[in-house]
Design a protein around this motif. Structure first.
Motif, PDB file in Angstrom:
ATOM      1  N   SER A  91       0.285  -1.261   0.030  1.00 51.69           N
ATOM      2  CA  SER A  91      -0.117   0.345   0.011  1.00 51.69           C
ATOM      3  C   SER A  91       1.454   0.854   0.251  1.00 51.69           C
ATOM      4  N   ILE A 132     -10.690   1.829   7.302  1.00 47.45           N
ATOM      5  CA  ILE A 132     -10.471   1.997   6.490  1.00 47.45           C
ATOM      6  C   ILE A 132     -10.269   1.100   5.164  1.00 47.45           C
ATOM      7  N   HIS A 133      -9.532   0.786   4.977  1.00 44.26           N
ATOM      8  CA  HIS A 133      -8.518  -0.377   4.691  1.00 44.26           C
ATOM      9  C   HIS A 133     -10.067  -1.211   3.962  1.00 44.26           C
ATOM     10  N   GLU A 136     -12.974   0.130   1.988  1.00 41.72           N
ATOM     11  CA  GLU A 136     -12.405   0.122   1.070  1.00 41.72           C
ATOM     12  C   GLU A 136     -12.396  -1.537  -0.058  1.00 41.72           C
ATOM     13  N   GLN A 137     -11.643  -2.208   0.816  1.00 37.97           N
ATOM     14  CA  GLN A 137     -12.512  -3.507   0.083  1.00 37.97           C
ATOM     15  C   GLN A 137     -13.693  -3.899  -0.122  1.00 37.97           C
ATOM     16  N   VAL A 139     -16.285  -2.193  -0.319  1.00 38.13           N
ATOM     17  CA  VAL A 139     -16.893  -2.172  -1.499  1.00 38.13           C
ATOM     18  C   VAL A 139     -16.694  -2.128  -2.594  1.00 38.13           C
ATOM     19  N   ALA A 140     -15.368  -2.447  -2.862  1.00 36.57           N
ATOM     20  CA  ALA A 140     -14.274  -3.134  -4.465  1.00 36.57           C
ATOM     21  C   ALA A 140     -14.947  -3.988  -4.499  1.00 36.57           C
ATOM     22  N   HIS A 153     -12.413  -7.921   6.147  1.00 31.68           N
ATOM     23  CA  HIS A 153     -11.360  -7.378   5.489  1.00 31.68           C
ATOM     24  C   HIS A 153     -10.579  -6.791   6.466  1.00 31.68           C
TER      25      HIS A 153
END
Ligand code: IPE
Ligand code: MG
Length: 212
Positions: A91, A132-133, A136-137, A139-140, A153
């Motif tokens: 990252s 947050i990560h 995001e994962q 959502v992705a 996640h």
């Protein structure tokens, strides 16, 4: 593992000596924890916020993490599987230097078959960054955000919820550590600094365990 600096200050030693003592104490405490049937021991080694410390102190702490992850023979003798959690190495914000990455990867690989206690070291870790990560994962992956999707996640989804959170050095506050995972955890506060956190302290913390 808070209070290494205070431990050293009180003895007229450099902060780095406190960190060295703290690493030795972790090795000793792992030995005790396996005799107490602890299944999962997770320690906060270095946070995403700790990089602003003076360069020599950071360098010293990095070296100690290489040493810690280098204790493969001891971990294997104890049947302990080591894990790491923190900002993924690929990252853009990750700060873990290559030599520590190598030690981490090697230790994980060489203890992967152990079936006893899981020792997880949080390094370049921050709980809010982790959450947050995870979001995001999720959502992705096109998932609806639910408790289960966030949990799946996290950096190490296999870690069970925290039973007991330990705060050393008389710190009566929560830090940026496993904020999602500590919901409902018992909290053990002690005046002892991390280098002074011994087997008796571990037993006092474990006494908070809910009866099985
Ligand atoms: C914990 O000890 C070690 C790390 C955060 C790397 P501290 O360095 O925070 O010790 P104190 O809080 O100054 O006593
Ligand atoms: Mg501190």
């Amino acid at each position: 593992m808070d209070g290494n600096g205070r431990w050293a200050n009180r003895r007229g030693l450099a902060r780095t000596a406190g960190h060295t003592e703290g690493e030795e104490n972790l090795a000793a405490l792992v030995r005790v924890a396996v005799t107490r049937n602890v299944g999962w021991l997770t320690v906060f080694g270095f946070s995403t916020e700790n990089w602003v410390r003076p360069r020599p102190e950071v360098r010293h702490i990095l070296g100690l993490h290489r040493k810690l992850f280098g204790r493969v023979a001891e971990l294997n003798e104890l049947n302990v599987r080591i894990q790491w959690m923190g900002r993924p190495f690929d990252s853009p914000q990750a700060r873990t230097p290559k030599f520590v990455q190598r030690a981490i990867r090697t230790a994980i690989a060489e203890t992967a078959a152990n079936t006893g206690m899981v020792l997880t070291v949080a390094f370049d870790y921050g709980s809010r960054t982790e959450l947050i990560h995870a979001a995001e994962q999720a959502v992705a992956a096109g998932e609806t955000i639910t408790e289960a999707s966030i949990t799946s996640h996290l950096y190490l989804p296999e870690l069970p919820p925290v039973d007991i959170l330990v705060r050393t050095s008389g710190e009566l506050r929560i830090s940026n550590f496993m904020l999602w995972q500590i919901a409902g955890a018992k909290v053990y506060f002690t005046e002892r600094t991390w280098p002074e956190f011994d087997g008796a302290e571990l037993d006092a913390a474990l006494a908070l365990r809910s009866p099985a």
